[in-house]
Enzyme design. Structure first.
Site, PDB file in Angstrom:
ATOM      1  N   GLY A 188      44.662  34.915  37.970  1.00 25.76           N
ATOM      2  CA  GLY A 188      44.040  33.614  37.801  1.00 25.76           C
ATOM      3  C   GLY A 188      42.681  33.480  38.448  1.00 25.76           C
ATOM      4  O   GLY A 188      42.238  32.370  38.721  1.00 25.76           O
ATOM      5  N   THR A 194      43.848  39.097  35.184  1.00 27.57           N
ATOM      6  CA  THR A 194      44.471  39.925  36.200  1.00 27.57           C
ATOM      7  C   THR A 194      45.948  39.960  35.835  1.00 27.57           C
ATOM      8  O   THR A 194      46.380  39.256  34.935  1.00 27.57           O
ATOM      9  CB  THR A 194      44.230  39.304  37.608  1.00 27.57           C
ATOM     10  OG1 THR A 194      42.822  39.207  37.828  1.00 27.57           O
ATOM     11  CG2 THR A 194      44.827  40.127  38.721  1.00 27.57           C
ATOM     12  N   THR A 201      44.001  44.420  38.559  1.00 31.35           N
ATOM     13  CA  THR A 201      43.000  43.755  37.728  1.00 31.35           C
ATOM     14  C   THR A 201      41.956  44.728  37.202  1.00 31.35           C
ATOM     15  O   THR A 201      41.742  45.806  37.776  1.00 31.35           O
ATOM     16  CB  THR A 201      42.295  42.647  38.540  1.00 31.35           C
ATOM     17  OG1 THR A 201      41.417  41.921  37.692  1.00 31.35           O
ATOM     18  CG2 THR A 201      41.518  43.228  39.708  1.00 31.35           C
ATOM     19  N   ASP A 212      32.482  41.139  41.234  1.00 28.20           N
ATOM     20  CA  ASP A 212      33.167  40.542  42.376  1.00 28.20           C
ATOM     21  C   ASP A 212      32.361  40.648  43.664  1.00 28.20           C
ATOM     22  O   ASP A 212      32.712  40.036  44.668  1.00 28.20           O
ATOM     23  CB  ASP A 212      34.542  41.195  42.569  1.00 28.20           C
ATOM     24  CG  ASP A 212      35.640  40.419  41.850  1.00 28.20           C
ATOM     25  OD1 ASP A 212      35.328  39.410  41.200  1.00 28.20           O
ATOM     26  OD2 ASP A 212      36.812  40.838  41.927  1.00 28.20           O
ATOM     27  N   SER A 219      40.296  37.741  45.365  1.00 31.29           N
ATOM     28  CA  SER A 219      41.182  36.593  45.583  1.00 31.29           C
ATOM     29  C   SER A 219      42.651  36.964  45.443  1.00 31.29           C
ATOM     30  O   SER A 219      43.522  36.111  45.625  1.00 31.29           O
ATOM     31  CB  SER A 219      40.850  35.478  44.576  1.00 31.29           C
ATOM     32  OG  SER A 219      39.563  34.954  44.802  1.00 31.29           O
TER      33      SER A 219
END
Length: 560
Positions: free
Chosen positions: A461, A370, A388, A412, A442
């Site tokens: 991350g 990302t 991302t 995801d 996230s």
């Protein structure tokens, strides 16, 4: 002895006190940008120098990253853009998450035995959701910028045509994804040299993405989501085994959302709401930690309590969160100080809580790709943007003639309830794939506003994003500056697997033994994680600071 403070829980829900407004600067007077690549930071500064604001600069930085950092983000993916407009003191989040195609069926991602087929979720056309980033660039330029879209996209177009020398990180990611890249002729043509891995000092030119960005510059939203390019995308995806329609692209719109805003002691935090899980998880963790006098604790007890807060927030993430346009989530309850007090009561001050004592799912491995950038301009406008394509080089599929790699954001979703995705994160039906739905993320772009200091924070991350941002916030509150914060060693716990992951130099041998004595399992990761980029403004001194994570050599932070 660890002392809890009930009063701190009550303060977490109060407003900031008035803080010497007459002594504080109302505008920075200068600008700061921290991004994942020097060329992207330079593009943002170029647009600011042409009379643009932070929002124009964000368009320039994002588009340039699409060219120079295609392994991590780009117009084939999406993102979350947190904006602060100084003129009316307003905060908005531009949700440019990808959406599931109309023909999406969870069964398409299962193998013959009914298990999750990770090959379909990670690689190729079926893994690709409808991109949101192009719509975000157009929306931000139109509704928040000062310059024409053509001006803000010009640096990225120029770099794509002229070429640049990729850094080692991009070359490593091409090598990692080599076998999948070779499956698709346009991917191989874009990322390989005569069918082989590129050599150092290779000049990477991408005239196709220059043409794509020019279409967006000329025609705005319709340049990507309609007309010739839309037909090319649909035909290319479906020829590769996907299931897009022209209507999927025509239907795509960004969502302007109210950010999640809450207090932690004397600090006001503005962060991402669902479909990001980051904001509500940060609120839960900080609400739990607000009940402790962290400053009085030794380091290991502070880490212990922080890990226990992480564990509980990630547990709730797996169970409750998803796309707010399709499901009802108990956000008020999850973010309540009273709920946090109950979670805090379950934390033993000297012992780890095994995750299997909390209702659980399964475990898996972690990956991360990302990009994040942070901007403050001279007027005080702010942008915290995380974007991302999911894994390294996304699905590794390039549609001929487009010049960009497609995301693999379908991973995801909770494609199979309880089955972990590529980041080891699990989910339930709240994050199941349905036509038009946005997958849970996230990504945690955030603003941290104190009595006299402001920070713009975020990081890539994967599942570690939320804990990285938490640790950065606590460090900024403790008085650290961006350059130090982005360099701090990191640790992470995500409920499952039930381990504290640490970077190589996070804890020494004695500290690891202390954590183990409390019942924690500690794993040392040889490779660092994250690529945090932070800018801050000290309104009392008038100083701007910027920090780019040196875990990746390409990062660039500039104050001008």
């Amino acid at each position: 002895m660890i002392r809890t403070c009930v009063l701190a829980v009550l303060l977490a829900a109060t407003h900031l006190p008035a803080a010497g407004a007459a002594e504080l600067a109302h505008e920075p007077g200068r600008a700061a940008i921290a991004s994942a690549h020097a060329l992207a930071t330079k593009a943002g500064m170029t647009v600011l120098n042409q009379g643009g604001n932070a929002f124009d600069a964000a368009v320039a930085v994002a588009a340039t990253l699409s060219v120079v950092e295609p392994q991590s983000s780009g117009i084939g993916g999406g993102g979350l853009f947190l904006l602060h407009r100084a003129s009316d003191n307003s905060d908005r989040m531009i949700d440019a998450r990808e959406t599931a195609p109309r023909a999406t069926r969870p069964a398409d991602f299962l193998d013959a035995d009914g298990g999750l087929d990770q090959e379909k979720a990670w690689n190729g056309a079926l893994a690709a959701a409808i991109p949101g980033e192009p719509a975000a660039l157009v929306w931000i330029a139109k509704h928040y910028g000062k310059l024409p879209l053509k001006t803000s996209l010009a640096p990225a177009i120029r770099i794509a045509r002229k070429g640049f020398v990729p850094d080692a990180r991009m070359l490593d990611d091409i090598e990692e994804r080599l076998e999948v890249i070779k499956r698709y002729p346009a991917s191989a043509a874009l990322f390989l040299q005569r069918g082989a891995l590129p050599k150092p000092n290779w000049v990477h030119r991408n005239p196709d993405i220059a043409r794509t960005l020019t279409l967006i510059a000329d025609k705005g939203h319709d340049g990507f989501y309609g007309g010739e390019l839309a037909r090319t995308l649909v035909e290319g995806i479906n020829a590769a085994g996907g299931n897009w329609t022209l209507q999927d692209l025509a239907d795509y719109q960004v969502k302007e959302r109210e950010p999640l805003v809450f207090q932690y002691r004397e600090w006001r935090i503005v962060t991402a709401p669902p479909p990001s899980s980051g904001g509500i998880a940060l609120k839960q963790m900080l609400n739990i930690l607000a009940g402790y006098d962290l400053a009085s604790l030794d380091r290991i007890h502070r880490v212990h309590l922080t890990v226990e807060a992480m564990r509980r927030a990630y547990r709730d993430r797996a169970e409750y969160l998803g796309d707010p346009d399709y499901i009802t989530m108990p956000l008020e309850e999850l973010g309540s100080p009273l709920y946090a007090a109950g979670l805090r009561a379950s934390i033993h001050p000297e012992r780890a809580t095994p995750s299997d004592l909390l209702p659980g799912y399964t475990k898996a491995k972690e990956r991360e790709h990302t990009s994040h950038f942070s901007i403050i301009d001279a007027e005080g406008n702010r942008v915290s943007a995380t974007q991302t394509i999911n894994l390294a080089l996304g699905s590794a599929l390039v549609i001929p003639g487009t010049g960009f790699v497609m995301n693999n954001e379908m991973d995801d979703f909770a494609l199979k309830s309880g089955a972990p995705n590529a980041f080891g994160l699990v989910g339930a039906d709240a994050n199941a794939p349905h036509p038009g739905r946005r997958p849970l993320s996230s990504m945690s772009p955030s603003f941290l506003i104190g009595p006299d200091r402001i920070a713009v924070i975020g990081s890539p991350g994967g599942s570690t994003i939320i804990t990285q941002v938490l640790e950065a916030m606590l460090a900024f509150i403790d008085g650290q500056l961006p350059a130090q914060i982005v360099a701090n060693p990191r640790y992470h716990h995500q409920y499952l697997p039930d381990v504290i992951e640490m970077e190589n130099d996070t804890f020494d041998a004695e500290e690891v033994q202390q954590l183990q004595a409390m019942g924690h399992s500690v794993i040392r990761r040889d490779k660092p994680w994250g690529f945090m980029n932070i800018v801050s403004w000290d309104r009392k001194s008038g100083q701007l600071h910027a920090g780019a994570d040196k875990r990746r050599a390409s990062g660039s932070a500039v104050v001008q």
